[in-house]
Every structure is written in C-alpha cells, then in structure tokens.
Design a protein around this motif. Structure first.
Motif, PDB file in Angstrom:
ATOM      1  N   ARG A 626      81.073  16.133 154.151  1.00 56.90           N
ATOM      2  CA  ARG A 626      82.280  16.934 154.401  1.00 56.90           C
ATOM      3  C   ARG A 626      83.519  16.029 154.425  1.00 56.90           C
ATOM      4  O   ARG A 626      84.594  16.417 153.952  1.00 56.90           O
ATOM      5  CB  ARG A 626      82.137  17.715 155.714  1.00 56.90           C
ATOM      6  N   GLU A 627      83.361  14.833 154.979  1.00 55.77           N
ATOM      7  CA  GLU A 627      84.478  13.878 154.973  1.00 55.77           C
ATOM      8  C   GLU A 627      84.841  13.482 153.541  1.00 55.77           C
ATOM      9  O   GLU A 627      86.025  13.371 153.198  1.00 55.77           O
ATOM     10  CB  GLU A 627      84.104  12.636 155.783  1.00 55.77           C
ATOM     11  N   LEU A 628      83.822  13.276 152.698  1.00 53.75           N
ATOM     12  CA  LEU A 628      84.074  12.930 151.304  1.00 53.75           C
ATOM     13  C   LEU A 628      84.838  14.045 150.608  1.00 53.75           C
ATOM     14  O   LEU A 628      85.800  13.796 149.876  1.00 53.75           O
ATOM     15  CB  LEU A 628      82.745  12.674 150.578  1.00 53.75           C
ATOM     16  N   VAL A 629      84.425  15.280 150.836  1.00 51.99           N
ATOM     17  CA  VAL A 629      85.109  16.422 150.221  1.00 51.99           C
ATOM     18  C   VAL A 629      86.572  16.455 150.640  1.00 51.99           C
ATOM     19  O   VAL A 629      87.468  16.689 149.814  1.00 51.99           O
ATOM     20  CB  VAL A 629      84.399  17.739 150.600  1.00 51.99           C
ATOM     21  N   GLU A 630      86.853  16.215 151.904  1.00 47.58           N
ATOM     22  CA  GLU A 630      88.245  16.254 152.378  1.00 47.58           C
ATOM     23  C   GLU A 630      89.073  15.140 151.741  1.00 47.58           C
ATOM     24  O   GLU A 630      90.244  15.337 151.403  1.00 47.58           O
ATOM     25  CB  GLU A 630      88.282  16.156 153.906  1.00 47.58           C
ATOM     26  N   LYS A 631      88.482  13.971 151.576  1.00 48.36           N
ATOM     27  CA  LYS A 631      89.205  12.876 150.913  1.00 48.36           C
ATOM     28  C   LYS A 631      89.514  13.235 149.460  1.00 48.36           C
ATOM     29  O   LYS A 631      90.603  12.938 148.951  1.00 48.36           O
ATOM     30  CB  LYS A 631      88.378  11.593 150.971  1.00 48.36           C
ATOM     31  N   LEU A 632      88.547  13.865 148.790  1.00 51.40           N
ATOM     32  CA  LEU A 632      88.767  14.257 147.398  1.00 51.40           C
ATOM     33  C   LEU A 632      89.824  15.355 147.301  1.00 51.40           C
ATOM     34  O   LEU A 632      90.587  15.414 146.335  1.00 51.40           O
ATOM     35  CB  LEU A 632      87.448  14.736 146.778  1.00 51.40           C
ATOM     36  N   ARG A 633      89.879  16.224 148.302  1.00 57.99           N
ATOM     37  CA  ARG A 633      90.925  17.252 148.335  1.00 57.99           C
ATOM     38  C   ARG A 633      92.306  16.595 148.451  1.00 57.99           C
ATOM     39  O   ARG A 633      93.254  16.970 147.766  1.00 57.99           O
ATOM     40  CB  ARG A 633      90.696  18.187 149.524  1.00 57.99           C
ATOM     41  N   THR A 634      92.374  15.571 149.290  1.00 60.83           N
ATOM     42  CA  THR A 634      93.654  14.891 149.537  1.00 60.83           C
ATOM     43  C   THR A 634      94.202  14.229 148.278  1.00 60.83           C
ATOM     44  O   THR A 634      95.409  14.232 148.044  1.00 60.83           O
ATOM     45  CB  THR A 634      93.476  13.831 150.649  1.00 60.83           C
ATOM     46  N   VAL A 635      93.305  13.668 147.449  1.00 56.95           N
ATOM     47  CA  VAL A 635      93.782  12.960 146.256  1.00 56.95           C
ATOM     48  C   VAL A 635      94.075  13.907 145.096  1.00 56.95           C
ATOM     49  O   VAL A 635      94.570  13.490 144.056  1.00 56.95           O
ATOM     50  CB  VAL A 635      92.792  11.869 145.799  1.00 56.95           C
ATOM     51  N   GLY A 636      93.752  15.209 145.268  1.00 57.15           N
ATOM     52  CA  GLY A 636      94.192  16.180 144.277  1.00 57.15           C
ATOM     53  C   GLY A 636      93.178  16.617 143.241  1.00 57.15           C
ATOM     54  O   GLY A 636      93.564  17.065 142.151  1.00 57.15           O
ATOM     55  N   LEU A 637      91.876  16.525 143.549  1.00 63.62           N
ATOM     56  CA  LEU A 637      90.891  17.021 142.599  1.00 63.62           C
ATOM     57  C   LEU A 637      90.882  18.550 142.570  1.00 63.62           C
ATOM     58  O   LEU A 637      91.374  19.199 143.493  1.00 63.62           O
ATOM     59  CB  LEU A 637      89.493  16.492 142.938  1.00 63.62           C
ATOM     60  N   THR A 638      90.308  19.112 141.548  1.00 59.87           N
ATOM     61  CA  THR A 638      90.275  20.563 141.369  1.00 59.87           C
ATOM     62  C   THR A 638      89.220  21.174 142.283  1.00 59.87           C
ATOM     63  O   THR A 638      88.035  20.852 142.177  1.00 59.87           O
ATOM     64  CB  THR A 638      89.948  20.919 139.907  1.00 59.87           C
ATOM     65  N   PHE A 639      89.661  22.064 143.159  1.00 56.81           N
ATOM     66  CA  PHE A 639      88.747  22.685 144.114  1.00 56.81           C
ATOM     67  C   PHE A 639      88.584  24.185 143.881  1.00 56.81           C
ATOM     68  O   PHE A 639      87.928  24.867 144.658  1.00 56.81           O
ATOM     69  CB  PHE A 639      89.244  22.445 145.545  1.00 56.81           C
ATOM     70  N   THR A 640      89.214  24.712 142.845  1.00 55.59           N
ATOM     71  CA  THR A 640      89.100  26.142 142.566  1.00 55.59           C
ATOM     72  C   THR A 640      88.722  26.356 141.104  1.00 55.59           C
ATOM     73  O   THR A 640      88.910  25.480 140.261  1.00 55.59           O
ATOM     74  CB  THR A 640      90.419  26.883 142.852  1.00 55.59           C
ATOM     75  N   ALA A 641      88.178  27.535 140.824  1.00 53.11           N
ATOM     76  CA  ALA A 641      87.815  27.904 139.456  1.00 53.11           C
ATOM     77  C   ALA A 641      88.043  29.398 139.300  1.00 53.11           C
ATOM     78  O   ALA A 641      88.186  30.136 140.292  1.00 53.11           O
ATOM     79  CB  ALA A 641      86.347  27.559 139.183  1.00 53.11           C
ATOM     80  N   GLU A 642      88.078  29.829 138.056  1.00 50.19           N
ATOM     81  CA  GLU A 642      88.218  31.263 137.815  1.00 50.19           C
ATOM     82  C   GLU A 642      86.921  31.935 138.229  1.00 50.19           C
ATOM     83  O   GLU A 642      85.859  31.665 137.667  1.00 50.19           O
ATOM     84  CB  GLU A 642      88.501  31.534 136.336  1.00 50.19           C
ATOM     85  N   LYS A 643      87.016  32.796 139.225  1.00 54.45           N
ATOM     86  CA  LYS A 643      85.830  33.437 139.771  1.00 54.45           C
ATOM     87  C   LYS A 643      85.353  34.540 138.834  1.00 54.45           C
ATOM     88  O   LYS A 643      86.139  35.373 138.392  1.00 54.45           O
ATOM     89  CB  LYS A 643      86.138  34.016 141.153  1.00 54.45           C
ATOM     90  N   ARG A 644      84.082  34.487 138.508  1.00 56.47           N
ATOM     91  CA  ARG A 644      83.509  35.518 137.651  1.00 56.47           C
ATOM     92  C   ARG A 644      83.353  36.789 138.469  1.00 56.47           C
ATOM     93  O   ARG A 644      82.684  36.804 139.509  1.00 56.47           O
ATOM     94  CB  ARG A 644      82.156  35.068 137.125  1.00 56.47           C
ATOM     95  N   VAL A 645      84.004  37.842 138.009  1.00 62.92           N
ATOM     96  CA  VAL A 645      83.950  39.115 138.729  1.00 62.92           C
ATOM     97  C   VAL A 645      82.620  39.793 138.430  1.00 62.92           C
ATOM     98  O   VAL A 645      82.320  40.136 137.287  1.00 62.92           O
ATOM     99  CB  VAL A 645      85.122  40.033 138.322  1.00 62.92           C
ATOM    100  N   VAL A 646      81.823  39.962 139.458  1.00 60.45           N
ATOM    101  CA  VAL A 646      80.517  40.584 139.307  1.00 60.45           C
ATOM    102  C   VAL A 646      80.502  41.892 140.086  1.00 60.45           C
ATOM    103  O   VAL A 646      80.814  41.923 141.272  1.00 60.45           O
ATOM    104  CB  VAL A 646      79.400  39.650 139.822  1.00 60.45           C
ATOM    105  N   GLY A 647      80.154  42.975 139.403  1.00 59.28           N
ATOM    106  CA  GLY A 647      80.099  44.276 140.051  1.00 59.28           C
ATOM    107  C   GLY A 647      78.848  44.439 140.891  1.00 59.28           C
ATOM    108  O   GLY A 647      77.998  43.548 140.975  1.00 59.28           O
TER     109      GLY A 647
END
Length: 723
Positions: A626-647
């Motif tokens: 979790r600490e690694l993820v937060e560090k990667l968030r801070t440096v600006g990596l992509t954390f979102t994607a186009e969510k596939r809409v599933v019915g």
C-alpha cells in the motif's frame, strides 16, 4: 543478365540503370541463391554507383542500393502501433492435439465446407512487419520496419532492416503487377540469423573476450535492436516473408496466394511450404519436415499450419491471444545426457526460491546448455537426483532446459552428494516459508535484495512499463550491487530472461544464487524510487554518460503515461498476468476501487477465480504494498482507466455459442453477452443457461437438446439483451 550502363547515357540514366542492375543481382544472390556475378564484379558496379551518386548528390534516393547502411537512430527506436495485432500462436505437441485443433476448425465452419491448410516451417527467429508505400513510376518503396514488441506496439528498426539484403528496398511496377500487389501494403515475416553467421559471430565474441550468444534467435533479436547499422549489416540476417496485409487486413483471398505473390514481388519465401486438403496430409508434411532440422542453414522448431481461405479465417476469428485458424506444431524436445555439477538456488520477485541445475556444458539443438530448471523441492525428490549424477536434459518448445530423469548405467555412475533445499533465503538469510497446499518455498522478506532486483526488472520489461535502458547491468548499479552478479542468463547459461512465464507464475528468473555483493550505496530501494532519480546521480555510475542518463530519465518519465493495466501487471501480484490486469482495469476503472474490492467482488470479474482473487486481496493487505502504491500515485502514474460498462441483464447466466450466426461473429456475440453481465463457456452442461445456435450448429446443440437447455438463435439473443 543485366549489364553495366553505357557512359553515353545521362548521369541520371546511368544511375537508374546501375540501380536496377544491382537490385537484379541482389535478388539473384540473396533470394534465389543463384548468383551470376563474382563478388569482385558486384563490388565494381556498386563502387561505380557510389561514384556517380557522389558526383550528383541531388540524385541520391533512399531506396538506392548504396543507402542500405545508414546512420544510427538519434534517439533510439521509436514506438510504433501495428496495423493489426501480431498475435502468438497456440501450440500442439502431438498428433492428438493437432487433430483436435482441426476438428475445432471444421466444427466452427458451415457443415460440408471444404477446408484446405497451408503448412510452413516454423522459423526460430523474431517477427517483423514491413510497410511499403507508393514510390515514383507506380513502384513501391520500403517505408518502415517494426519489431513485434508486445504484439500491439513495436519498435521502428527501419535503419537496421534496410541492411538485410533479402528485404527489397524498392519493388518495380512490373513486379507489383505480376504479383497483383498495390503500391501500399504490409509484409510480415521472420528474421533469422543463419547458422554459419551465428558461429562466426560467436567466434568473434570469444576472440574479443565476450561471452558467446546463447542461440541464433537471441542473437538475431539482439542484432535487430543494435544501434549501429554497420554491425547489423555484418551479421547477414535474413528475412523470410509469410504474410501479406493492407491496412491491417489480408490482401489476397488465400494464404497460399499471398506466399506466391510475395515470391513474385521479390521477397524471400521459404521453399518448404505446401497447401494440403486434410490433416493427414498435414501430418505427412510434418514427418518430412522434422528430419530437415539438422540440415537447414537456419533453426526451425516446428511447423505452422494455417487455414488457407481468408474468408474461413475471418469466420473462425480469434481467442483472446491467438487466431483459431492457425496453430504451431512443435517438434519433440531435443535431449542430451550430461553431468549435474551443482545446484544453485535463485530468488524471484515474489520470493519464490527456484533450484537451478549447474551442468557440465552440453550442446542441444543449436545451444550450449549449462543451466536447467529443477522447479522445486518436490521435483528434486521425485527425480531422486544428486549432485554428480548424469541426467537427461531436454530443450523443447518452452526454451528453458529441464532435467527429465537420472541416467544410471555402467558409463554413468550415480553421484554421492544429496541436494539439501535451504531453510533460509540464500540471498538475505531470512527463513523460508511454504504456504499450505503449495509446492514452492518463498522468502517473505519484502526488502530482500534479490526480490527488489527482480521486481525492478519486471517493472521495466517490454510488456510492462517498457523502460528502455533499464536492464540487468543498470539495475545492478542502481541497487549498489557488484556488476559481476548482474550477468544475465543469456550467454552464461543458455537461459533466456523474460521468456519463462510458461514455467510458473514468475518463471525461472535470472536472479542470483548466492548472497549479493555490494559495490556502493544503492541509489534506489524500490520501484517508486526510479521516479526520483536525478541526472547527477546517474552520472556517478560506471559507463553512464550524459546521453545515457538523459535517455534513461526520458524513458522513466514516459512510463508514467502507461495505462492502468500495465501498472497492475508491473506491481507483480501473484497470478495476475497481462490479460488479467487488463480485465481488472476494465472492470474496476481505478486502482483505488480495486484495492477496496473483496474476494467476492474480484471473483465477479471474468476469468478471475478464487485463487487469483485471494492473491489480490493479500497483496493489497500488506502495508509495504500500500505504501508503494501511494508513492507511485505521488509521482503521477496512471491510476484510472475507462471502465467497461457491464449490465446486469445476464447476471449469473452462462451461454454457449455454436454454429455460424447471420450477422455477428462469435467474438462479437461473446462481447455482447459479457457486456450484459453474462459469461460465455466453451462446453454445454446442466449449468448452462442458454445455447446460442447459428447455421450448421453441431454437437453442442445436440447436447443442449438432450439436457433440456434453452436454445436461442441470433435474433432471440438480441431480443433477450434488449429486454
């Protein structure tokens, strides 16, 4: 035979005549293997062309024979998207598997439809895509040459491709007309390093005090990505063409027609190819091809079989990673007997400890093998192997050699030293643990130097964040490790880093088998630290100049744009490969939502089962991760994607597709079902909710009727989705 032009012609006429003459003789020599000139005669004509072009530089064109070897790329190799994915092939290893594939092909087409197959040798090289564009006078000229890369994006290696003599730089209008080709098209094929050229290269490397290359395929791959075109030209690579496209689609109606058109256009096409009408004839071709292995001037490892008709290929479509209309039949593994001298224990990025056999060097199928996997402690016990034993070693389609049995007879006495699996990590000394129900022992020390090293190499890999320049040597220096320990398996052991996913979830790593020696204080201690590296820090490392430092920093910065699926793959979560990472990114749309997901939430994702779900939950439960993820968030990596809409229309429902639907391909129908929340299975059972049947539905429809499973046609499926 073409002749040297007369001086009575104007300079531009002389130049054009010489170019055509040289192209003609290059084709005779490099493609047809039927030279009409001596080397001295050819060189004299080439020198005359160079003289004329020097005197008239305004007449020099990129497709001139004098321009094959140009300057090296200024900024390395640019990334290029393929017009159509360059997919891998599924494999068959025996007659039963090949016949099963053929049955799937036939059942996937209308009943009674004739199927013909094209058989081609499976060359052991690397795939390449060549784009040709319109030139003057209705001709075609080479525009770009792109490596396979990750299948979707490759590297522009045009400067090096131009040095390959069997690649036409220029195709005359008459040849295009004869072949039935337009001026713009794409050719795909295989680059190989001939055996003689491979042996010559290794002799030169050994004379220079360098380790020999492991095999011709590795050498060809390394050569095509060399930044010095002069070196590439000296290696004498060859390009065999086997696929013809235009704007991402097959250009002709049959694969056999494409091979003939490529020959007529002047490309080198392997002569060992045949179009047949049955799987029995395919097997006959395979039986003829296998004995050729030792006599051919290049390496082969099997036969590729393709459905000939492109219309049938389109109806059959693709799975997630491979075409349904083609398969690679892999020849049986080659084996040899050698002595087991020692066993080393390597630590991978998830902490898995893998025993690796150190062998007395033995030549198997074109490669000198000195290492082989022993997989795990259970495999050592099963084999009953000891140090000093003589063992049978196989090198098959999986690339990585493996020990198959202990050889014991009068000439091969048993060894005496038992192999003791370590109780503590051979690198950091931490106690090893073995989870209930698993065969692997693991080091759970999150900061174990071997684990960190492998995590960095995985993060930088081409199929992950694709950070050019962050290889074995650079990672070792960044971690403050002595460079002698960073030696890759290639050249030292015959093992190939980055090609071992088939062995396990993390494969046979190139990690170290003994405590790591340090040479200086590390500059980084985790993946996240890569993004805070400075130019000044890099310049303190050996053999790192300003250009190298700037290029690496630019690559690291560019990696921030990698999509969320790549970030997930790069984190190294157990059992989460490239495809699973993509499915997770599409389903959750953000790393934050994925981190909060329960095991039940994760199992709702297509193709994610309990074991994978539990591994993901456990990964994000660890504070270090979790600490690694937060560090990667801070440096600006992509954390979102186009969510596939599933019915939710089909939530909890399972569908099976059979036959040919009127308007939807099988992949399109599957997509619609999954978008509505359903799952698609390949077999009918009592748990199947619906069978969607098209024209010429086969045994699946019969089984559905026997079991009382509801059957829909395409219209019924679409109505159900709409409802």
């Amino acid at each position: 035979m073409a002749h040297t032009p007369s001086n009575a012609l104007s300079p531009d006429q002389q130049i054009e005549a010489l170019r055509e003459d040289l192209r003609h003789h290059e084709h005779l020599y490099y493609v047809l293997d039927a030279p009409e000139l001596t080397d001295a005669q050819y060189d004299a004509r080439m020198n005359e062309l160079r003289r004329l072009e020097t005197e008239h530089p305004e007449l020099v064109t990129p497709d001139s024979p004098t321009q094959r070897v140009g300057g090296k790329p200024k900024e390395g190799f640019a990334k290029v998207a393929h017009s159509r994915p360059m997919l891998s092939l599924d494999n068959a290893y025996n007659e039963a598997e090949l016949r099963a594939w053929a049955e799937r092909v036939v059942s996937g087409l209308p009943s009674g439809e004739v199927v013909r197959f094209v058989c081609e040798l499976k060359l052991d090289g690397l795939s390449l895509a060549l784009q040709y564009d319109a030139g003057a006078k209705h001709e075609a000229v080479l525009k770009t040459g792109v490596t396979r890369g990750n299948g979707t994006i490759g590297e522009d290696v045009t400067t090096n491709v131009r040095t390959i003599r069997s690649v036409p730089l220029h195709i005359q209008a008459a040849k295009l007309a004869k072949a039935g080709l337009p001026q713009q098209f794409e050719v795909r094929g295989e680059v190989v390093l001939p055996q003689k050229a491979f042996e010559k290269m290794n002799a030169e490397r050994e004379a220079a005090g360098l380790a020999p290359a492991a095999n011709p395929r590795n050498a060809a791959a390394g050569t095509i990505r060399t930044l010095e075109p002069n070196i590439v030209a000296q290696r004498r690579l060859e390009f065999f063409a086997y696929f013809l496209l235009r704007e991402g689609e097959p250009l002709l109606a049959e694969q056999s027609s494409a091979l003939q058109a490529l020959r007529e256009a002047g490309f080198l096409v392997n002569k060992h190819a045949r179009t047949v009408g049955s799987i029995d004839e395919v097997l006959a071709f395979i039986n003829e091809a296998e004995p050729l292995r030792d006599g051919l001037p290049y390496e082969i490892d099997g036969v590729v079989i393709k459905v000939d008709a492109i219309a049938q290929q389109r109806r059959l479509g693709f799975t997630g990673k491979a075409p349904r209309w083609a398969i690679a039949y892999k020849f049986p593994a080659r084996a040899a007997v050698t002595r087991l001298d020692d066993v080393l224990f390597q630590v991978g990025r998830t902490g898995k400890v893998t025993p690796v056999a150190a062998l007395a060097p033995v030549f198997i199928g074109g490669t000198t093998v000195t290492r082989a996997t022993l997989h795990n402690a259970d495999e050592i016990a099963r084999l009953g192997v000891r140090v000093g034993d003589f063992v049978s070693v196989e090198r098959g389609g999986d690339v990585i050699p493996k020990i198959t049995e202990v050889v014991e007879d009068a000439k091969h006495p048993r060894g005496t030293s038992e192999i003791i699996f370590p109780s503590h990590c051979p690198v950091c000394g931490s106690e090893l643990v073995r989870a209930e129900g698993e065969v692997d022992w693991r080091c759970i020390n999150a900061v174990c130097p071997a684990r960190v090293r492998e995590e960095l190499l995985h993060w930088a890999a081409r199929g992950v964040m694709n950070i050019e320049g962050l290889g074995e040597s650079m990672v070792a220096q960044l971690l403050g490790q002595a460079e002698e320990d960073s030696e890759s398996a290639e050249g030292r052991s015959g093992l190939q880093p980055g090609l071992s996913e088939s062995v396990s979830d993390e494969g046979l790593q190139t990690g170290l088998a003994e405590p790591i020696k340090t040479s200086h204080e590390p500059l980084i201690r985790s993946i996240a630290d890569l993004y805070s590296l400075t130019r000044e820090q890099l310049l303190t490392l050996e053999r790192v100049g300003e250009k190298t430092a700037d290029a690496l920093l630019a690559e690291i910065e560019r990696s921030k744009q990698a999509p969320l699926a790549r970030v997930l793959f790069g984190l190294g979560i157990r059992f989460v490969g490239e495809r699973t990472a993509s499915l997770l990114a599409e389903h959750f749309g953000s790393l934050d939502d994925l981190m909060k997901a329960s095991a039940e939430d994760l199992e709702a994702v297509n193709e994610v089962g309990p074991r994978v779900a539990q591994a993901i939950v456990e990964f994000f439960a660890e504070e270090k991760n979790r600490e690694l993820v937060e560090k990667l968030r801070t440096v600006g990596l992509t954390f979102t994607a186009e969510k596939r809409v599933v019915g939710t229309t089909f939530a909890g429902l399972t569908f099976v597709l059979t036959g040919t639907l009127p308007t939807l391909t099988r992949d399109e129908a599957k997509q619609r079902i999954e978008d509505a929340g359903g799952k698609v299975s390949g077999s009918v059972s009592k748990k199947t909710s619906y069978v969607v049947a098209g024209e010429d539905a086969g045994s699946k429809l019969e089984k559905a009727q026997q079991l009382g499973v509801a059957v829909l046609d395409e219209a019924g499926l679409l109505a159900l989705i709409a409802g």
